[in-house]
Scaffold this motif. Structure first.
Motif, PDB file in Angstrom:
ATOM      1  N   VAL A  80      11.305  64.109 -14.879  1.00 38.89           N
ATOM      2  CA  VAL A  80      12.516  64.188 -15.693  1.00 38.89           C
ATOM      3  C   VAL A  80      12.808  65.647 -16.036  1.00 38.89           C
ATOM      4  O   VAL A  80      13.950  66.099 -15.957  1.00 38.89           O
ATOM      5  CB  VAL A  80      12.372  63.336 -16.976  1.00 38.89           C
ATOM      6  N   ASN A  81      11.779  66.394 -16.381  1.00 42.76           N
ATOM      7  CA  ASN A  81      11.953  67.800 -16.743  1.00 42.76           C
ATOM      8  C   ASN A  81      12.499  68.611 -15.571  1.00 42.76           C
ATOM      9  O   ASN A  81      13.369  69.459 -15.734  1.00 42.76           O
ATOM     10  CB  ASN A  81      10.627  68.372 -17.240  1.00 42.76           C
ATOM     11  N   ARG A  82      11.999  68.354 -14.371  1.00 41.95           N
ATOM     12  CA  ARG A  82      12.487  69.062 -13.183  1.00 41.95           C
ATOM     13  C   ARG A  82      13.919  68.669 -12.861  1.00 41.95           C
ATOM     14  O   ARG A  82      14.709  69.476 -12.379  1.00 41.95           O
ATOM     15  CB  ARG A  82      11.597  68.782 -11.979  1.00 41.95           C
ATOM     16  N   ALA A  83      14.249  67.413 -13.109  1.00 43.66           N
ATOM     17  CA  ALA A  83      15.586  66.925 -12.776  1.00 43.66           C
ATOM     18  C   ALA A  83      16.662  67.502 -13.700  1.00 43.66           C
ATOM     19  O   ALA A  83      17.835  67.540 -13.324  1.00 43.66           O
ATOM     20  CB  ALA A  83      15.613  65.399 -12.850  1.00 43.66           C
ATOM     21  N   ILE A  84      16.279  67.973 -14.856  1.00 41.21           N
ATOM     22  CA  ILE A  84      17.257  68.514 -15.805  1.00 41.21           C
ATOM     23  C   ILE A  84      18.008  69.694 -15.188  1.00 41.21           C
ATOM     24  O   ILE A  84      19.213  69.836 -15.371  1.00 41.21           O
ATOM     25  CB  ILE A  84      16.566  68.926 -17.124  1.00 41.21           C
ATOM     26  N   SER A  85      17.327  70.530 -14.448  1.00 39.33           N
ATOM     27  CA  SER A  85      17.978  71.706 -13.865  1.00 39.33           C
ATOM     28  C   SER A  85      18.964  71.338 -12.763  1.00 39.33           C
ATOM     29  O   SER A  85      19.778  72.167 -12.363  1.00 39.33           O
ATOM     30  CB  SER A  85      16.943  72.683 -13.331  1.00 39.33           C
ATOM     31  N   GLN A  86      18.929  70.112 -12.291  1.00 43.43           N
ATOM     32  CA  GLN A  86      19.840  69.681 -11.229  1.00 43.43           C
ATOM     33  C   GLN A  86      21.108  69.035 -11.770  1.00 43.43           C
ATOM     34  O   GLN A  86      21.986  68.667 -11.007  1.00 43.43           O
ATOM     35  CB  GLN A  86      19.123  68.721 -10.288  1.00 43.43           C
ATOM     36  N   LEU A  87      21.205  68.891 -13.079  1.00 43.40           N
ATOM     37  CA  LEU A  87      22.399  68.303 -13.672  1.00 43.40           C
ATOM     38  C   LEU A  87      23.567  69.275 -13.573  1.00 43.40           C
ATOM     39  O   LEU A  87      23.382  70.486 -13.574  1.00 43.40           O
ATOM     40  CB  LEU A  87      22.151  67.983 -15.147  1.00 43.40           C
ATOM     41  N   SER A  88      24.775  68.727 -13.509  1.00 45.09           N
ATOM     42  CA  SER A  88      25.952  69.604 -13.549  1.00 45.09           C
ATOM     43  C   SER A  88      26.097  70.150 -14.968  1.00 45.09           C
ATOM     44  O   SER A  88      25.469  69.655 -15.908  1.00 45.09           O
ATOM     45  CB  SER A  88      27.208  68.819 -13.160  1.00 45.09           C
ATOM     46  N   ASP A  89      26.929  71.154 -15.126  1.00 42.08           N
ATOM     47  CA  ASP A  89      27.122  71.757 -16.447  1.00 42.08           C
ATOM     48  C   ASP A  89      27.671  70.741 -17.449  1.00 42.08           C
ATOM     49  O   ASP A  89      27.257  70.717 -18.606  1.00 42.08           O
ATOM     50  CB  ASP A  89      28.071  72.956 -16.354  1.00 42.08           C
ATOM     51  N   GLU A  90      28.594  69.896 -17.007  1.00 41.57           N
ATOM     52  CA  GLU A  90      29.180  68.896 -17.901  1.00 41.57           C
ATOM     53  C   GLU A  90      28.145  67.852 -18.318  1.00 41.57           C
ATOM     54  O   GLU A  90      28.066  67.462 -19.488  1.00 41.57           O
ATOM     55  CB  GLU A  90      30.370  68.198 -17.221  1.00 41.57           C
ATOM     56  N   GLU A  91      27.348  67.401 -17.350  1.00 36.75           N
ATOM     57  CA  GLU A  91      26.320  66.400 -17.654  1.00 36.75           C
ATOM     58  C   GLU A  91      25.268  66.975 -18.600  1.00 36.75           C
ATOM     59  O   GLU A  91      24.834  66.308 -19.544  1.00 36.75           O
ATOM     60  CB  GLU A  91      25.659  65.923 -16.358  1.00 36.75           C
ATOM     61  N   ALA A  92      24.871  68.210 -18.349  1.00 37.40           N
ATOM     62  CA  ALA A  92      23.880  68.859 -19.212  1.00 37.40           C
ATOM     63  C   ALA A  92      24.427  69.034 -20.622  1.00 37.40           C
ATOM     64  O   ALA A  92      23.712  68.821 -21.602  1.00 37.40           O
ATOM     65  CB  ALA A  92      23.466  70.207 -18.629  1.00 37.40           C
ATOM     66  N   LEU A 126      19.401  58.326 -17.228  1.00 35.27           N
ATOM     67  CA  LEU A 126      20.624  59.030 -16.866  1.00 35.27           C
ATOM     68  C   LEU A 126      20.334  60.235 -15.990  1.00 35.27           C
ATOM     69  O   LEU A 126      21.007  60.459 -14.971  1.00 35.27           O
ATOM     70  CB  LEU A 126      21.351  59.496 -18.129  1.00 35.27           C
ATOM     71  N   VAL A 127      19.358  61.013 -16.379  1.00 25.23           N
ATOM     72  CA  VAL A 127      19.001  62.206 -15.609  1.00 25.23           C
ATOM     73  C   VAL A 127      18.573  61.810 -14.205  1.00 25.23           C
ATOM     74  O   VAL A 127      19.029  62.377 -13.206  1.00 25.23           O
ATOM     75  CB  VAL A 127      17.889  63.008 -16.317  1.00 25.23           C
ATOM     76  N   LEU A 128      17.715  60.830 -14.093  1.00 31.44           N
ATOM     77  CA  LEU A 128      17.219  60.423 -12.777  1.00 31.44           C
ATOM     78  C   LEU A 128      18.312  59.795 -11.920  1.00 31.44           C
ATOM     79  O   LEU A 128      18.373  60.030 -10.705  1.00 31.44           O
ATOM     80  CB  LEU A 128      16.036  59.470 -12.938  1.00 31.44           C
ATOM     81  N   VAL A 131      20.659  62.602 -10.664  1.00 33.13           N
ATOM     82  CA  VAL A 131      20.024  63.380  -9.610  1.00 33.13           C
ATOM     83  C   VAL A 131      19.912  62.564  -8.325  1.00 33.13           C
ATOM     84  O   VAL A 131      20.111  63.070  -7.223  1.00 33.13           O
ATOM     85  CB  VAL A 131      18.651  63.904 -10.078  1.00 33.13           C
ATOM     86  N   ALA A 132      19.598  61.283  -8.445  1.00 31.88           N
ATOM     87  CA  ALA A 132      19.456  60.423  -7.258  1.00 31.88           C
ATOM     88  C   ALA A 132      20.792  60.219  -6.549  1.00 31.88           C
ATOM     89  O   ALA A 132      20.825  60.131  -5.320  1.00 31.88           O
ATOM     90  CB  ALA A 132      18.873  59.083  -7.664  1.00 31.88           C
ATOM     91  N   VAL A 133      21.883  60.175  -7.287  1.00 35.82           N
ATOM     92  CA  VAL A 133      23.193  59.960  -6.686  1.00 35.82           C
ATOM     93  C   VAL A 133      23.622  61.151  -5.854  1.00 35.82           C
ATOM     94  O   VAL A 133      24.285  61.020  -4.843  1.00 35.82           O
ATOM     95  CB  VAL A 133      24.249  59.659  -7.794  1.00 35.82           C
TER      96      VAL A 133
END
Length: 134
Positions: A80-92, A126-128, A131-133
């Motif tokens: 989950v922590n690694r996936a946070i950096s892959q979120l878009s700016d809006e999602e983050a 949500l994060v996962l 990122v999976a999508v």
């Protein structure tokens, strides 16, 4: 007559070149709609906002209770922590806002362990999913 014609053509050519060069120089002096400094400032603000949003999400996920709740549900905290950096700016930004609200509620004593577990699972899911999508 030929000498006069050549002189007139030469004069017209020199005049045309002078006007063309002066127009291109004047065109370069015009200020752009957005200055380079404004672009740098906007880029810096976006970068700072992004780092603050990621920090807010990670701060919530780094608490002992959060890690305990995520591990008890079978969710890997590091994934989950690694996936946070892959979120878009809006999602983050959206998840960071939710994380800040949860942090305030926890500090005020408005959250039980069960409530925290539900919120953390939702954020992790949500994060996962996001990122999976991608």
């Amino acid at each position: 007559m030929k000498v006069r014609t050549r002189m007139c053509l030469g004069l017209l050519l020199v005049t045309g070149l002078t006007i063309g060069v002066s127009q291109s120089v004047l065109g370069q002096e015009k200020e752009h709609a957005i200055s380079p400094q404004e672009l740098r400032n906007a880029d810096q603000k976006a970068s700072t906002d992004r780092q603050a949003n990621e920090a807010a999400i990670r701060e919530l996920l780094s608490t002992k209770q959060s890690q305990k709740d995520l591990n008890s549900s079978g969710t890997d905290c590091t994934t989950v922590n690694r996936a946070i950096s892959q979120l878009s700016d809006e999602e983050a930004a959206r998840l960071a806002a939710q994380s800040r609200v949860v942090q305030k509620d926890i500090a005020a004593g408005n959250f039980t362990d069960r409530d925290l577990l539900i919120v953390l699972l939702c954020i992790a899911a949500l994060v996962l999913i996001i990122v999976a999508v991608r």
